[in-house]
Motif scaffolding. Structure first.
Motif, PDB file in Angstrom:
ATOM      1  N   HIS A  69      -4.064  -1.535   5.603  1.00  0.00           N
ATOM      2  CA  HIS A  69      -3.215  -0.419   6.032  1.00  0.00           C
ATOM      3  C   HIS A  69      -2.990  -0.439   7.550  1.00  0.00           C
ATOM      4  CE1 HIS A  69      -4.200   2.206   2.241  1.00  0.00           C
ATOM      5  NE2 HIS A  69      -4.280   0.914   1.967  1.00  0.00           N
TER       6      HIS A  69
ATOM      7  N   ASP B  80       0.805  -1.218   0.000  1.00  0.00           N
ATOM      8  CA  ASP B  80       0.000   0.000   0.000  1.00  0.00           C
ATOM      9  C   ASP B  80       0.846   1.280   0.000  1.00  0.00           C
ATOM     10  OD1 ASP B  80      -2.845  -1.133   0.188  1.00  0.00           O
ATOM     11  OD2 ASP B  80      -1.750  -2.239   1.722  1.00  0.00           O
TER      12      ASP B  80
ATOM     13  N   HIS C  41      -6.662  -1.152  -5.823  1.00  0.00           N
ATOM     14  CA  HIS C  41      -6.539   0.169  -6.444  1.00  0.00           C
ATOM     15  C   HIS C  41      -5.746   0.095  -7.746  1.00  0.00           C
ATOM     16  CE1 HIS C  41      -8.324   2.968  -3.466  1.00  0.00           C
ATOM     17  NE2 HIS C  41      -8.171   1.904  -2.696  1.00  0.00           N
TER      18      HIS C  41
ATOM     19  N   HIS D  56      -3.536  -4.300   2.196  1.00  0.00           N
ATOM     20  CA  HIS D  56      -4.936  -3.915   1.977  1.00  0.00           C
ATOM     21  C   HIS D  56      -5.600  -3.170   3.131  1.00  0.00           C
ATOM     22  CE1 HIS D  56      -8.637  -3.956  -0.252  1.00  0.00           C
ATOM     23  NE2 HIS D  56      -9.217  -4.921   0.407  1.00  0.00           N
TER      24      HIS D  56
ATOM     25  N   HIS E 144      -2.642  -9.445  -1.956  1.00  0.00           N
ATOM     26  CA  HIS E 144      -2.955  -8.105  -1.460  1.00  0.00           C
ATOM     27  C   HIS E 144      -4.003  -8.157  -0.334  1.00  0.00           C
ATOM     28  CE1 HIS E 144      -3.514  -3.820  -1.321  1.00  0.00           C
ATOM     29  NE2 HIS E 144      -4.794  -3.935  -1.596  1.00  0.00           N
TER      30      HIS E 144
ATOM     31  N   ASP F  99      -1.241  -2.380  -4.354  1.00  0.00           N
ATOM     32  CA  ASP F  99      -1.656  -0.979  -4.214  1.00  0.00           C
ATOM     33  C   ASP F  99      -0.446  -0.041  -4.226  1.00  0.00           C
ATOM     34  OD1 ASP F  99      -4.295  -1.570  -4.373  1.00  0.00           O
ATOM     35  OD2 ASP F  99      -4.844  -0.858  -2.377  1.00  0.00           O
TER      36      ASP F  99
ATOM     37  N   HIS G  71       0.684   3.412  -2.399  1.00  0.00           N
ATOM     38  CA  HIS G  71      -0.314   4.398  -2.815  1.00  0.00           C
ATOM     39  C   HIS G  71       0.292   5.700  -3.343  1.00  0.00           C
ATOM     40  CE1 HIS G  71      -4.009   2.311  -2.185  1.00  0.00           C
ATOM     41  NE2 HIS G  71      -3.647   1.913  -0.982  1.00  0.00           N
TER      42      HIS G  71
HETATM   43 ZN    ZN Z   1      -4.545   0.112  -0.133  1.00  0.00          ZN
END
Ligand code: ZN
Length: 242
Positions: A148, A8, A61, A146, A113, A34, A10
């Motif tokens: 976080h 993640d 995502h 996933h 994930h 992600d 991101h």
């Molecule tokens: Zn995420």
């Protein structure tokens, strides 16, 4: 082998750079998905992961930004960020994301994930849902992202239940004693109330994993998000780690 475990990210390049520096020398990098979505630097983060990670799985995502999944279940800010990301992906990033698998098995570890039962969408936030997922992977350990939120779910001694174990920063725990599901937390958008970037170091020889946290320049990421006109609510939450 010393493995840097990230999830993640991101598109938060400032956080990723801080993690890379904080982790020090590693033998491998594995990424739990992600890499893009929410943040302002999707291509730069993807370029680094593509060049450095020997394993990367696809996140929800990532799939959304490729137009592969329906985003109507995302909240409005996440939808807006997905549209911005989709419109700003380079051809190289798009091609790389499209090549990623949902699941990878590496020795005694499974990497996904969300969860082994539903690699893209399921959130493993508690011991009950983790317990149901032990039936969906064959290896000793499953690494997930996933949510976080850094987490460790270990099989009970009788092999029928699961318990949540503390995932304390800088405290190594054994991966060899019980089957377990481990989440290193999020590099680019932590949601456990601690705004510092989260990651983990996996020591395959010792059979141990150490959750880690490091500070990064949150204001710089927020500046980049404002410049990109990403939703302010996504920028504000970085300061709180929620
Ligand atoms: Zn995420």
């Amino acid at each position: 082998m010393r493995v840097l475990l990230v999830a993640d990210i991101h598109a938060n390049l400032t956080a990723l750079d801080a993690v890379i520096a904080d982790a020090g020398p590693v033998d491998a990098v594995w990424c739990l998905g992600d890499t893009v979505g929410y943040g302002p630097r999707p291509n730069e983060c993807s370029d680094w992961v593509a060049a450095n990670a020997s394993i990367t799985v696809l996140g929800n995502h990532d799939a959304a930004c490729l137009g592969r999944v329906d985003i109507t279940e995302f909240n409005p800010a996440a939808q807006a960020a997905t549209r911005w990301t989709a419109g700003n992906l380079s051809a190289r990033t798009r091609e790389w994301l499209a090549s990623l698998p949902f699941q990878v098995v590496e020795g005694d570890l499974t990497l996904v994930h969300g969860s082994p039962r539903d690699p893209v969408w399921e959130y493993l936030l508690d011991a009950a849902s983790a317990n149901e997922n032990f039936a969906y992977f064959d290896t000793r350990v499953c690494l997930v992202g996933h949510t976080h939120v850094p987490a460790v779910f270990a099989r009970t001694r009788d092999g029928r239940g699961a318990v949540a174990r503390p995932a304390r920063a800088d405290t190594a725990f054994e991966l060899t004693a019980r089957r377990c599901i481990v989440n290193p937390g999020s590099v680019g958008q932590p949601r456990d109330g601690d705004p510092r970037a989260a990651y983990a170091i996996l020591d395959t020889a010792a059979g141990s994993l150490t959750p880690r946290r490091c500070d990064y320049d949150i204001a710089e990421t927020q500046r980049q998000m404002a410049e990109a006109e990403l939703p302010p609510v996504l920028s504000a939450r970085l300061a709180y780690g929620l």
